[in-house]
Design a protein around this motif. Structure first.
Motif, PDB file in Angstrom:
ATOM      1  N   THR A 232      -7.563   1.414   1.177  1.00 26.85           N
ATOM      2  CA  THR A 232      -6.371   0.832   1.789  1.00 26.85           C
ATOM      3  C   THR A 232      -6.751  -0.062   2.962  1.00 26.85           C
ATOM      4  O   THR A 232      -6.232  -1.183   3.108  1.00 26.85           O
ATOM      5  CB  THR A 232      -5.413   1.938   2.276  1.00 26.85           C
ATOM      6  OG1 THR A 232      -4.933   2.661   1.144  1.00 26.85           O
ATOM      7  CG2 THR A 232      -4.238   1.352   3.036  1.00 26.85           C
ATOM      8  N   ALA A 233      -7.662   0.425   3.820  1.00 24.85           N
ATOM      9  CA  ALA A 233      -8.109  -0.376   4.959  1.00 24.85           C
ATOM     10  C   ALA A 233      -8.777  -1.672   4.498  1.00 24.85           C
ATOM     11  O   ALA A 233      -8.547  -2.749   5.072  1.00 24.85           O
ATOM     12  CB  ALA A 233      -9.072   0.439   5.820  1.00 24.85           C
TER      13      ALA A 233
ATOM     14  N   GLU B 293       0.830  -1.207   0.000  1.00 23.76           N
ATOM     15  CA  GLU B 293       0.000   0.000   0.000  1.00 23.76           C
ATOM     16  C   GLU B 293       0.867   1.260   0.000  1.00 23.76           C
ATOM     17  O   GLU B 293       0.514   2.263  -0.641  1.00 23.76           O
ATOM     18  CB  GLU B 293      -0.928   0.008   1.220  1.00 23.76           C
ATOM     19  CG  GLU B 293      -1.947  -1.120   1.264  1.00 23.76           C
ATOM     20  CD  GLU B 293      -2.888  -1.120   0.071  1.00 23.76           C
ATOM     21  OE1 GLU B 293      -3.298  -0.021  -0.373  1.00 23.76           O
ATOM     22  OE2 GLU B 293      -3.211  -2.218  -0.425  1.00 23.76           O
TER      23      GLU B 293
ATOM     24  N   LEU C 249       1.061   4.423  -2.688  1.00 21.64           N
ATOM     25  CA  LEU C 249       1.068   5.839  -2.324  1.00 21.64           C
ATOM     26  C   LEU C 249       2.247   6.571  -2.948  1.00 21.64           C
ATOM     27  O   LEU C 249       2.112   7.688  -3.455  1.00 21.64           O
ATOM     28  CB  LEU C 249       1.118   5.982  -0.800  1.00 21.64           C
ATOM     29  CG  LEU C 249      -0.206   5.905  -0.055  1.00 21.64           C
ATOM     30  CD1 LEU C 249       0.043   5.835   1.450  1.00 21.64           C
ATOM     31  CD2 LEU C 249      -1.079   7.111  -0.383  1.00 21.64           C
TER      32      LEU C 249
ATOM     33  N   HIS D 246      -3.678   4.302  -6.294  1.00 21.45           N
ATOM     34  CA  HIS D 246      -4.157   4.353  -4.913  1.00 21.45           C
ATOM     35  C   HIS D 246      -5.542   4.985  -4.896  1.00 21.45           C
ATOM     36  O   HIS D 246      -5.738   6.082  -5.408  1.00 21.45           O
ATOM     37  CB  HIS D 246      -3.185   5.177  -4.052  1.00 21.45           C
ATOM     38  CG  HIS D 246      -3.594   5.273  -2.623  1.00 21.45           C
ATOM     39  ND1 HIS D 246      -4.236   6.361  -2.094  1.00 21.45           N
ATOM     40  CD2 HIS D 246      -3.468   4.379  -1.596  1.00 21.45           C
ATOM     41  CE1 HIS D 246      -4.471   6.168  -0.816  1.00 21.45           C
ATOM     42  NE2 HIS D 246      -4.024   4.975  -0.484  1.00 21.45           N
TER      43      HIS D 246
ATOM     44  N   GLY E  70      -7.499   5.667  -2.132  1.00 18.81           N
ATOM     45  CA  GLY E  70      -7.913   6.337  -0.908  1.00 18.81           C
ATOM     46  C   GLY E  70      -7.737   5.463   0.322  1.00 18.81           C
ATOM     47  O   GLY E  70      -7.509   4.254   0.232  1.00 18.81           O
ATOM     48  N   TRP E  71      -7.853   6.097   1.504  1.00 21.17           N
ATOM     49  CA  TRP E  71      -7.575   5.409   2.760  1.00 21.17           C
ATOM     50  C   TRP E  71      -8.618   4.338   3.076  1.00 21.17           C
ATOM     51  O   TRP E  71      -8.276   3.308   3.676  1.00 21.17           O
ATOM     52  CB  TRP E  71      -7.489   6.435   3.886  1.00 21.17           C
ATOM     53  CG  TRP E  71      -6.302   7.336   3.735  1.00 21.17           C
ATOM     54  CD1 TRP E  71      -6.303   8.645   3.381  1.00 21.17           C
ATOM     55  CD2 TRP E  71      -4.935   6.958   3.913  1.00 21.17           C
ATOM     56  NE1 TRP E  71      -5.018   9.128   3.310  1.00 21.17           N
ATOM     57  CE2 TRP E  71      -4.153   8.117   3.641  1.00 21.17           C
ATOM     58  CE3 TRP E  71      -4.289   5.775   4.269  1.00 21.17           C
ATOM     59  CZ2 TRP E  71      -2.768   8.108   3.718  1.00 21.17           C
ATOM     60  CZ3 TRP E  71      -2.898   5.766   4.351  1.00 21.17           C
ATOM     61  CH2 TRP E  71      -2.159   6.920   4.080  1.00 21.17           C
ATOM     62  N   ARG E  72      -9.854   4.555   2.698  1.00 20.48           N
ATOM     63  CA  ARG E  72     -10.874   3.530   2.943  1.00 20.48           C
ATOM     64  C   ARG E  72     -10.559   2.275   2.137  1.00 20.48           C
ATOM     65  O   ARG E  72     -10.703   1.145   2.636  1.00 20.48           O
ATOM     66  CB  ARG E  72     -12.252   4.071   2.582  1.00 20.48           C
ATOM     67  CG  ARG E  72     -13.389   3.089   2.853  1.00 20.48           C
ATOM     68  CD  ARG E  72     -14.748   3.713   2.588  1.00 20.48           C
ATOM     69  NE  ARG E  72     -15.007   4.817   3.517  1.00 20.48           N
ATOM     70  CZ  ARG E  72     -16.125   5.518   3.514  1.00 20.48           C
ATOM     71  NH1 ARG E  72     -17.083   5.250   2.625  1.00 20.48           N
ATOM     72  NH2 ARG E  72     -16.299   6.496   4.384  1.00 20.48           N
TER      73      ARG E  72
END
Length: 230
Positions: free
Chosen positions: A169-170, A142, A146, A163, A165-167
């Motif tokens: 990635t989670a 991940e 980024l 990438h 986004g953070w959601r």
């Protein structure tokens, strides 16, 4: 054995076709990803040939690794041509399949290498080591995504990896854990015969991989932090 070999060749051919499709569409990111997947899919056969020359003895990688590499590479290459955007669960599928492969190799490697490295039975620590290592490699991947995004924005080029986004990635890390847990739940030791051929080298690879993942992750986090502050 014959069926597995035929399946591996079919998947490798499929990846190459996807590479040609990406080139025809002038999709640089998809082409590079398909090329990388094709090389990885061929790696067991190339390694068998090379090790036979270097070690002067037959080395068997078995049919499972080429098929699994081919399947993971084909799914990812297909996703890069649009399915990641159009099909919400495709990314979850590819992460689960790829993480399960990584976990299966780590699980086998830990079982075989710990007795060599530490003189202890590797069956006990294999489960926590596999989960932690698979998660760490997922974080490493991940972070690479980024860095690819930051590089693309800075140099105004299309990133090779995307990438979302953070959601996302989670979710990716969550399905990486799903892949690892599937291996542990089934106690899948399909790669133990493979790594048993190289117990000392397996230990060295595990230690080296751990060093690269940890050191690379730290460097990328520092670099990303500096880029965000700039």
């Amino acid at each position: 054995m014959v069926e597995a070999t035929a399946l591996a060749i079919s998947l490798q051919t499929g990846i190459f076709v996807l590479f040609l499709v990406a080139v025809r569409r002038r999709n640089v990111a998809a082409a590079i990803n398909a090329a990388g997947a094709f090389v990885l899919a061929l790696l067991p056969a190339v390694a068998e040939f090379g090790l036979q020359i270097v070690l002067a003895r037959s080395v068997a990688f078995g049919p499972v690794l080429p098929v699994w590499l081919g399947a993971a590479g084909f799914l990812h290459s297909l996703g890069m041509l649009g399915l990641y955007e159009s099909t919400w669960w495709w990314d979850h599928l590819t992460h689960t399949v790829s993480a399960a492969l990584v976990a299966a190799l780590l699980y086998a490697g830990t079982i075989v290498a710990l007795p060599v490295l530490l003189g202890v039975d590797g069956s006990g620590p294999a489960a926590p080591v596999t989960v932690a290592s698979t998660f760490a490699i997922g974080v490493f991947w991940e972070l690479i995504e980024l860095v690819a995004r930051e590089a693309g924005e800075r140099f105004d080029i299309e990133p090779v990896l995307v990438h979302y986004g953070w959601r996302d990635t989670a979710a990716d890390l969550g399905f990486d854990l799903v892949g690892a847990l599937l291996i542990l739940a089934t106690d899948l030791r399909v790669f133990v015969p493979l790594v048993e051929q190289f117990p000392v080298a397996t230990g060295a690879v595990l230690l080296g991989t751990g060093g690269v993942v940890f050191g690379g992750s730290v460097l990328m986090m520092v670099g990303l932090g500096s880029a965000m502050r700039a």
